[in-house]
Design a protein around this motif. Structure first.
Motif, PDB file in Angstrom:
ATOM      1  N   VAL A 201       0.756  -1.274   0.014  1.00  0.00           N
ATOM      2  CA  VAL A 201      -0.131  -0.054   0.026  1.00  0.00           C
ATOM      3  C   VAL A 201       0.927   1.251  -0.059  1.00  0.00           C
ATOM      4  CG1 VAL A 201      -1.977  -1.371   1.178  1.00  0.00           C
ATOM      5  CG2 VAL A 201      -0.252   0.064   2.682  1.00  0.00           C
ATOM      6  N   GLY A 202       2.202   1.223   0.308  1.00  0.00           N
ATOM      7  CA  GLY A 202       3.202   2.113   0.465  1.00  0.00           C
ATOM      8  C   GLY A 202       2.939   3.185   1.751  1.00  0.00           C
ATOM      9  N   PHE A 203       2.882   4.183   1.242  1.00  0.00           N
ATOM     10  CA  PHE A 203       3.023   5.256   2.407  1.00  0.00           C
ATOM     11  C   PHE A 203       4.317   5.619   3.148  1.00  0.00           C
ATOM     12  CE2 PHE A 203      -1.692   4.263   2.221  1.00  0.00           C
ATOM     13  CZ  PHE A 203      -2.206   5.474   2.184  1.00  0.00           C
ATOM     14  N   GLU A 204       4.453   6.881   3.870  1.00  0.00           N
ATOM     15  CA  GLU A 204       5.835   6.852   4.380  1.00  0.00           C
ATOM     16  C   GLU A 204       5.775   6.202   5.812  1.00  0.00           C
ATOM     17  OE1 GLU A 204       8.823   9.045   3.176  1.00  0.00           O
ATOM     18  OE2 GLU A 204       7.104   9.927   2.519  1.00  0.00           O
ATOM     19  N   THR A 205       6.794   5.160   5.870  1.00  0.00           N
ATOM     20  CA  THR A 205       7.074   4.486   6.933  1.00  0.00           C
ATOM     21  C   THR A 205       8.197   4.633   7.844  1.00  0.00           C
ATOM     22  OG1 THR A 205       5.449   2.834   6.100  1.00  0.00           O
ATOM     23  CG2 THR A 205       6.953   2.261   7.752  1.00  0.00           C
ATOM     24  N   LYS A 206       8.335   4.822   9.326  1.00  0.00           N
ATOM     25  CA  LYS A 206       9.567   5.196   9.905  1.00  0.00           C
ATOM     26  C   LYS A 206       9.547   3.901  10.543  1.00  0.00           C
ATOM     27  CE  LYS A 206      12.684   7.269  12.376  1.00  0.00           C
ATOM     28  NZ  LYS A 206      13.880   7.302  11.641  1.00  0.00           N
ATOM     29  N   TRP A 207      10.953   3.282  10.433  1.00  0.00           N
ATOM     30  CA  TRP A 207      11.248   2.120  11.050  1.00  0.00           C
ATOM     31  C   TRP A 207      11.839   2.205  12.432  1.00  0.00           C
ATOM     32  CZ3 TRP A 207       9.589  -2.911   9.736  1.00  0.00           C
ATOM     33  CH2 TRP A 207       8.871  -2.893   8.613  1.00  0.00           C
ATOM     34  N   LEU A 208      11.278   1.848  13.507  1.00  0.00           N
ATOM     35  CA  LEU A 208      12.049   1.891  14.822  1.00  0.00           C
ATOM     36  C   LEU A 208      12.562   0.190  14.962  1.00  0.00           C
ATOM     37  CD1 LEU A 208       9.574   3.634  17.133  1.00  0.00           C
ATOM     38  CD2 LEU A 208      11.538   4.603  15.493  1.00  0.00           C
ATOM     39  N   GLU A 209      13.806   0.341  15.574  1.00  0.00           N
ATOM     40  CA  GLU A 209      14.448  -1.150  15.741  1.00  0.00           C
ATOM     41  C   GLU A 209      14.601  -1.343  17.204  1.00  0.00           C
ATOM     42  OE1 GLU A 209      18.066  -0.992  13.457  1.00  0.00           O
ATOM     43  OE2 GLU A 209      17.267  -1.131  11.668  1.00  0.00           O
ATOM     44  N   TYR A 210      14.490  -2.524  17.586  1.00  0.00           N
ATOM     45  CA  TYR A 210      14.784  -2.951  19.097  1.00  0.00           C
ATOM     46  C   TYR A 210      15.004  -4.408  19.085  1.00  0.00           C
ATOM     47  CZ  TYR A 210       9.902  -4.506  19.243  1.00  0.00           C
ATOM     48  OH  TYR A 210       8.707  -5.134  18.635  1.00  0.00           O
ATOM     49  N   GLU A 211      15.734  -4.681  20.034  1.00  0.00           N
ATOM     50  CA  GLU A 211      16.260  -6.156  20.564  1.00  0.00           C
ATOM     51  C   GLU A 211      14.930  -6.867  20.844  1.00  0.00           C
ATOM     52  OE1 GLU A 211      19.479  -6.783  22.418  1.00  0.00           O
ATOM     53  OE2 GLU A 211      20.838  -5.454  21.167  1.00  0.00           O
ATOM     54  N   ASN A 212      15.256  -8.140  20.240  1.00  0.00           N
ATOM     55  CA  ASN A 212      14.137  -9.185  20.588  1.00  0.00           C
ATOM     56  C   ASN A 212      13.583  -9.019  22.152  1.00  0.00           C
ATOM     57  OD1 ASN A 212      12.032 -10.966  19.721  1.00  0.00           O
ATOM     58  ND2 ASN A 212      13.557 -12.489  20.106  1.00  0.00           N
ATOM     59  N   ILE A 213      12.536  -8.955  22.481  1.00  0.00           N
ATOM     60  CA  ILE A 213      11.943  -9.426  23.812  1.00  0.00           C
ATOM     61  C   ILE A 213      11.124 -10.485  23.690  1.00  0.00           C
ATOM     62  CG2 ILE A 213      10.627  -8.159  25.553  1.00  0.00           C
ATOM     63  CD1 ILE A 213      10.799  -5.577  23.970  1.00  0.00           C
ATOM     64  N   GLU A 214      11.573 -11.498  24.803  1.00  0.00           N
ATOM     65  CA  GLU A 214      10.876 -12.890  24.873  1.00  0.00           C
ATOM     66  C   GLU A 214       9.546 -12.657  25.456  1.00  0.00           C
ATOM     67  OE1 GLU A 214      13.294 -16.007  26.260  1.00  0.00           O
ATOM     68  OE2 GLU A 214      15.025 -14.869  25.610  1.00  0.00           O
ATOM     69  N   ARG A 215       8.615 -13.405  25.085  1.00  0.00           N
ATOM     70  CA  ARG A 215       7.200 -13.371  25.542  1.00  0.00           C
ATOM     71  C   ARG A 215       7.193 -13.616  27.304  1.00  0.00           C
ATOM     72  NH1 ARG A 215       2.171 -15.988  24.746  1.00  0.00           N
ATOM     73  NH2 ARG A 215       1.991 -15.637  22.657  1.00  0.00           N
ATOM     74  N   VAL A 216       6.280 -12.775  27.869  1.00  0.00           N
ATOM     75  CA  VAL A 216       6.282 -12.887  29.169  1.00  0.00           C
ATOM     76  C   VAL A 216       5.594 -14.193  29.803  1.00  0.00           C
ATOM     77  CG1 VAL A 216       6.236 -10.399  30.045  1.00  0.00           C
ATOM     78  CG2 VAL A 216       4.150 -11.309  28.953  1.00  0.00           C
ATOM     79  N   LYS A 217       4.447 -14.330  29.425  1.00  0.00           N
ATOM     80  CA  LYS A 217       4.163 -15.714  29.813  1.00  0.00           C
ATOM     81  C   LYS A 217       3.452 -16.760  28.681  1.00  0.00           C
ATOM     82  CE  LYS A 217       2.651 -13.973  34.305  1.00  0.00           C
ATOM     83  NZ  LYS A 217       2.043 -12.916  34.606  1.00  0.00           N
ATOM     84  N   GLY A 218       3.286 -17.784  29.053  1.00  0.00           N
ATOM     85  CA  GLY A 218       2.513 -18.749  27.947  1.00  0.00           C
ATOM     86  C   GLY A 218       3.494 -18.987  26.924  1.00  0.00           C
ATOM     87  N   GLU A 219       3.121 -19.646  25.837  1.00  0.00           N
ATOM     88  CA  GLU A 219       3.772 -20.232  24.770  1.00  0.00           C
ATOM     89  C   GLU A 219       3.548 -19.401  23.445  1.00  0.00           C
ATOM     90  OE1 GLU A 219       4.974 -24.443  24.594  1.00  0.00           O
ATOM     91  OE2 GLU A 219       6.208 -23.336  26.483  1.00  0.00           O
ATOM     92  N   THR A 220       4.599 -19.644  22.563  1.00  0.00           N
ATOM     93  CA  THR A 220       4.531 -19.077  21.135  1.00  0.00           C
ATOM     94  C   THR A 220       3.456 -19.889  20.548  1.00  0.00           C
ATOM     95  OG1 THR A 220       5.339 -18.396  19.053  1.00  0.00           O
ATOM     96  CG2 THR A 220       6.218 -20.059  20.182  1.00  0.00           C
ATOM     97  N   LYS A 221       2.542 -19.518  19.726  1.00  0.00           N
ATOM     98  CA  LYS A 221       1.619 -20.239  18.997  1.00  0.00           C
ATOM     99  C   LYS A 221       2.021 -20.659  17.647  1.00  0.00           C
ATOM    100  CE  LYS A 221      -1.383 -18.672  22.095  1.00  0.00           C
ATOM    101  NZ  LYS A 221      -0.149 -18.103  22.948  1.00  0.00           N
ATOM    102  N   TRP A 222       3.464 -20.478  17.309  1.00  0.00           N
ATOM    103  CA  TRP A 222       3.995 -20.836  16.089  1.00  0.00           C
ATOM    104  C   TRP A 222       4.752 -21.958  16.216  1.00  0.00           C
ATOM    105  CZ3 TRP A 222       1.908 -18.530  11.850  1.00  0.00           C
ATOM    106  CH2 TRP A 222       1.322 -17.330  11.606  1.00  0.00           C
ATOM    107  N   ASN A 223       4.781 -22.916  15.326  1.00  0.00           N
ATOM    108  CA  ASN A 223       5.632 -23.864  15.589  1.00  0.00           C
ATOM    109  C   ASN A 223       6.310 -23.815  14.103  1.00  0.00           C
ATOM    110  OD1 ASN A 223       4.085 -25.146  13.507  1.00  0.00           O
ATOM    111  ND2 ASN A 223       3.181 -26.363  15.261  1.00  0.00           N
ATOM    112  N   PHE A 224       7.605 -24.497  13.835  1.00  0.00           N
ATOM    113  CA  PHE A 224       8.192 -24.373  12.433  1.00  0.00           C
ATOM    114  C   PHE A 224       7.255 -24.682  11.360  1.00  0.00           C
ATOM    115  CE2 PHE A 224      11.056 -25.963   9.201  1.00  0.00           C
ATOM    116  CZ  PHE A 224      12.208 -24.513   9.280  1.00  0.00           C
ATOM    117  N   TRP A 225       6.447 -25.841  11.370  1.00  0.00           N
ATOM    118  CA  TRP A 225       5.492 -26.162  10.253  1.00  0.00           C
ATOM    119  C   TRP A 225       4.437 -25.117   9.975  1.00  0.00           C
ATOM    120  CZ3 TRP A 225       5.373 -28.484   6.171  1.00  0.00           C
ATOM    121  CH2 TRP A 225       3.965 -29.001   5.306  1.00  0.00           C
TER     122      TRP A 225
END
Ligand code: UDP
Ligand code: MG
Length: 309
Positions: free
Chosen positions: A188-212
């Protein structure tokens, strides 16, 4: 007074719902200073745990908290789409409920929007806490996408983003069923500003994504934003025709000059297996696009809402 809508997709996140709210409220003073009215939209993506009850509890305490509940699990892409559709803020933010998207960044993001950017996006520059194999393939995926797609897709981009209503409307206007939002933003385009940060691990629970799941999602990205694999299929076809033609000439010449007919089946077996392998692979590529087209043509709704508060 302007309004900021915060969209929070949740799938089995009962332990994070309230925690997220508390963290977000730490920015409340800033929002008030800026004259920003706040609206928090929890999108319950068919959770089977107490997520809905948790959100309802928050709603009783603070009426700026809203709930949109799906009839089943439709996936995060659908949840984000529903959020954008249901939100009516002048500015819209999408955030994960597991606090991997720090609310503390919101003031900075908002300042960039005020400077004139249409959206402020975030990307993580490290992948700390992620299995190395996953990081490796994730990096390869973004590398491949850069090569085969003309749409800009940023390596490590998160879904955490603040955008203007205008951009949100543009994203909503892309009503495809097979959604790959990271590509849609680029498209869609538009002017986007990118902010960078170091990965933060999730506080509680598990990720919903597996490799597959991630692998299938990456195919979604490729088929949605590139037709290069189809070109590859045609290219392989031409390549094998040329090779076959050269082999025919070679065999005839060898027979005529040296009187040596080709002998042995091992070479034949190898050639047949190779060629049929390539054929099936190319057929598979065509099949992938056909399958996606099939799903698009059905025009099924992206999500179904069961309850709204
Ligand atoms: N999520 C969702 N539907 C799903 C899977 C995930 O709404 O089918 C939400 C989830 O609750 C979380 C966000 O999407 O708020 C990101 O999910 P997760 O943390 O599992 O992904 P990761 O951060 O590991 O990529
Ligand atoms: Mg997460």
């Amino acid at each position: 007074m302007s309004k900021l809508s915060v969209i929070v997709p949740c799938y089995n996140e009962e332990e994070n719902v309230a925690y997220f709210y508390d963290e977000l409220m730490k920015q409340d003073a800033f929002f008030r200073d800026q004259g920003l009215e706040l609206e928090i939209l929890y999108i319950n993506d068919g959770s089977r745990d107490g997520t809905v009850a948790e959100v309802k509890k928050l709603h009783e305490k603070d009426e700026r908290v809203h709930l949109v509940s799906f009839s089943r699990n439709f996936g995060k892409e659908a949840a984000m789409y529903a959020g954008l559709e249901q939100a009516d803020g002048d500015y819209v933010a999408i955030m994960d409920v597991d606090l991997q998207d720090p609310p503390a960044l919101l003031p900075e993001m908002y300042r960039y929007i005020k400077e004139g950017y249409d959206s402020v996006a975030t990307r993580r520059v490290t992948r700390k806490g992620e299995p190395p194999v996953r990081s490796f393939f994730a990096r390869k995926f973004y590398w491949l996408m850069r090569k085969i797609s003309r749409t800009e897709i940023m390596d490590g981009a998160r879904d955490y983003r603040l955008m203007t209503r205008q951009m949100a409307e543009a994203v909503l206007s892309m009503q495809e069923y097979n959604r790959f939002t990271k590509g849609i933003y680029g498209w869609v385009g538009f002017e986007t500003k990118w902010l960078e940060y170091e990965n933060i691990e999730r506080v509680k629970g598990e990720t919903k994504w597996n490799f597959w799941k991630l692998f299938l999602y990456s195919l979604e990205g490729i088929t949605a934003f590139s037709t290069m694999p189809l070109m590859f299929a045609s290219f392989m076809g031409v390549l094998f025709c040329v090779l076959a033609f050269a082999l025919i000439i070679f065999t005839i010449v060898r027979k005529l000059i040296f009187g040596d007919p080709v002998s042995g089946w091992p070479s034949l077996v190898c050639i047949i297996s190779l060629v049929s392998g390539v054929q099936l692979f190319c057929l598979g590529i065509v099949g992938q696009y056909l399958a996606k087209t099939y799903m698009e043509v059905k025009k099924r709704p992206i999500f179904i809402i069961k309850e709204r508060i």
